[in-house]
Every structure is written in structure tokens, then in C-alpha cells.
Design a protein around this motif. Structure first.
Motif: not given
Length: 347
Positions: A111-118
Motif C-alpha cells: 500500500l505505501v509503495r503505491a503512493y507518494d506519501i502516507v
């Protein structure tokens, strides 16, 4: 009608180029509650193009005083779907990706890898540390907030040498239940609202490259007396950020810690003694067939569970019982958690 960003585009630090950057940005928001509500509203209003929302819960009426994006008529519905509808009403050009799942060791890194920022809008330490560890391994920025009654703190992690992650400051997570969450300790609605608004501001600053991003700092705010304190958040000596001396992989959950059952009677038939760890107020309002020992009391003194046998911990949603089961299993006790909690049995 198309959204109008003219007031923020006027800012010389943003302009048309900054607005275009926001339109292509991908932000993951873990938790659609008291912190997540303003984060969703302000990021959608600012024109962040892609928002991912992770939350496995349904809306309870007790949420509404601190989660104003929802309505009383929405009680019982999935939060992620309600959150997506709220975002669409603010800005129909924003793409919302809903994840009606628990953020856990099996999905955290993907999940985190799929976005620019968490953005950490969770209400428990286990999830915060999962977000932290996944952000470190994926080399993604993370914006953290924690709230307790009238106070809280903010921290930013970025995969840069000067930034400390949570494990630099606190190598081991505090056991959930030692410090109460909003459901147990109580909270005045605007408090998480303010912290969530600040998380949204920090997220936009990171996406736009603006100054003042809490670089290597921890911000503490107390709204009982409106005091603030900014502390240095130094890396540990052995830390080589963005590589981490403590984080090498996502720790996996014990697959035996949770059990799904249709009723408490079924649990008794399988040989479990049921321990209801809700607050005294919750138990009085809706008693169960289990023995009542509130979670903080049980964690402080688990001796009632030390005589042998197997114990099934239950709470309203399964969150607190899972956190308590994790801690008690570390102490060698044979405990499991009811998946979905008592609310699941009532459905």
C-alpha cells in the motif's frame, strides 16, 4: 462545475506549476476518523489528484462529534465509502481509491509503495509503527499525529539523512491499551480536527516543496492551555537513514491470534473462557456473556488469566481485543481475539 483553485494559485510558492504537481500527487491516508476527516477535506479541496483511504470500520454514532464529514444517517455504513462520497462532493476531479481493509503486516508495504506519501490517521500504536516501518522500507515520506484528550504531537519522517523515524525516538511500540485512545480516554472533537488539519498542511508542504516541514523536529501541542513545544527529534547514533538499524522487514502477525466465530456460545463450546475487555460503561450499556475485565486493568494485572486454559478476548470492534491479545501473548498467556468484535456478532 469545476473546482476553483484560484486563491491558492495566487500564492507565489504554488502558482500553476504547484497546482499541476498536486493534481498528479498520490497520498495514502490510513484511518478515516477524527484525524482523517480534515485530511481528506483539505487535500481534496487543494486538488490532490489521487487519495487512497484505508479503513476497515463502519461509522458509529459516537464518531460524529469528531468526524464531521459524516452524517448521523450514515451510521453503520463503511467509512471508506462514506469518505469517498464526501471527497467527491468537495472535488469530483479527485480520484479516490478505497481500501476497506485493516492496515496490517500483509498489505502495509504494498500500500505505501503505491503512493507518494502516507498520512498516519490511525488511533493505535501498532498501526503507527507499521506505517513507519513500511515508509522506511519503501522510502516514502510519512506524516504522523497522535492525540490524547486535549493534547497531541506531530512528526514528519522523510527518507533523508536528517530525519528520524519513530524507532529512532521510541525503538519499541507502546502496547496499545496502556494509553487510551479516543474511544476509551475521551476527546473533544476539535482537537483531532486541528491535528488533522496540520497533517494536511504538512502533506501539502511536502508535495509542493515548501519550507517548514518539521524537519527533524517533534511538535507538541496542548489545547487545554494552548501551549506548544518544538523538540529536536535526533536520529540514533547507529541509524544510517534512510537505511535503518532496526527495520529490515515488516514483522508478520501470528495467524493464530484471531478467530472468527458466529456467537459467544460457540466460543464456550470450543473451550474458551470469554473475557470482555470493554470499558465499564460499554459493558453496562450492552452486557455480554463474557467475564468483564476492562482492558487497562487486564494489562496491568493479567493474573486472572494465569491459571491455565484458553481465553477469548472480545471488545466492540475487535481492535482493542487484538491489541490486548498481542501484548498478553508476549507474556506467555494463551489468549486469542474475536475477529470483528461483538459488533460482528450482532450484525
Amino acid at each position: 462545475m469545476q473546482p476553483d483553485y484560484s486563491r491558492q494559485v495566487l500564492l507565489k510558492e504554488i502558482g500553476a506549476r504547484g497546482q499541476a504537481a498536486l493534481a498528479h500527487a498520490r497520498v495514502l491516508i490510513v484511518g478515516a476518523g477524527g484525524l482523517g476527516s480534515p485530511v481528506l477535506q483539505y487535500l481534496a479541496g487543494a486538488g490532490v489528484g489521487y487519495l487512497g483511504v484505508v479503513d476497515a470500520d463502519t461509522l458509529d454514532a459516537s464518531n460524529l462529534h469528531r468526524q464531521p464529514i459524516y452524517a448521523l444517517a450514515d451510521a453503520g455504513a463503511q467509512k471508506v465509502e462514506l469518505a469517498a462520497a464526501a471527497v467527491r462532493s468537495i472535488n469530483p476531479t479527485v480520484h479516490v481509491e478505497t481500501h476497506a481493509i485493516r492496515f496490517d503486516s500483509d498489505n502495509a508495504l504494498a500500500l505505501v509503495r503505491a503512493y507518494d506519501i502516507v498520512v498516519d490517521c490511525s488511533d493505535n500504536f501498532r498501526t503507527k509503527y507499521l506505517i513507519n516501518d513500511a515508509a522506511v522500507l519503501a522510502q516514502r515520506p510519512a506524516v504522523f499525529a497522535s492525540v490524547y484528550q486535549y493534547e497531541g504531537q506531530l512528526q514528519v519522517y522523510k527518507p533523508e539523512p536528517r530525519h528520524a523515524c519513530l524507532r529512532c525516538l521510541w525503538p519499541d511500540a507502546i502496547a496499545d491499551g496502556v494509553v487510551g485512545n479516543c474511544a476509551e480516554a475521551g476527546v473533544l472533537g476539535p482537537v483531532p480536527g486541528i491535528f488533522g488539519s496540520l497533517q494536511a498542511l504538512l502533506t501539502l508542504k511536502i508535495l509542493l516543496g515548501l519550507s517548514g516541514q518539521l524537519d527533524g523536529e517533534l511538535l507538541l501541542l496542548d489545547f487545554m492551555n494552548f501551549s506548544s513545544l518544538k523538540l529536536k527529534a535526533p536520529r540514533r547514533a547507529e541509524c544510517h537513514a534512510p537505511a535503518c538499524a532496526h527495520i529490515h522487514a515488516i514483522a508478520r502477525e501470528d495467524p493464530q491470534i484471531e478467530i472468527a466465530l458466529d456467537s459467544l456460545a460457540a466460543a464456550v463450546q470450543r473451550g474458551f473462557e470469554v473475557i470482555d475487555i470493554r470499558t465499564a460503561q460499554e459493558f453496562a450499556a450492552r452486557p455480554s456473556a463474557g467475564r468483564h475485565i476492562a482492558m487497562p486493568i487486564l494489562l496491568a494485572d493479567p493474573s486472572p488469566l494465569s491459571f491455565g486454559g484458553e481465553f477469548l478476548l472480545v471488545c466492540a470492534s475487535g481492535k482493542r481485543s487484538l491489541a490486548a491479545a498481542r501484548e498478553l501473548r508476549k507474556r506467555g498467556l494463551a489468549v486469542r481475539s474475536l475477529a470483528g468484535g461483538l459488533g460482528h456478532l450482532e450484525a
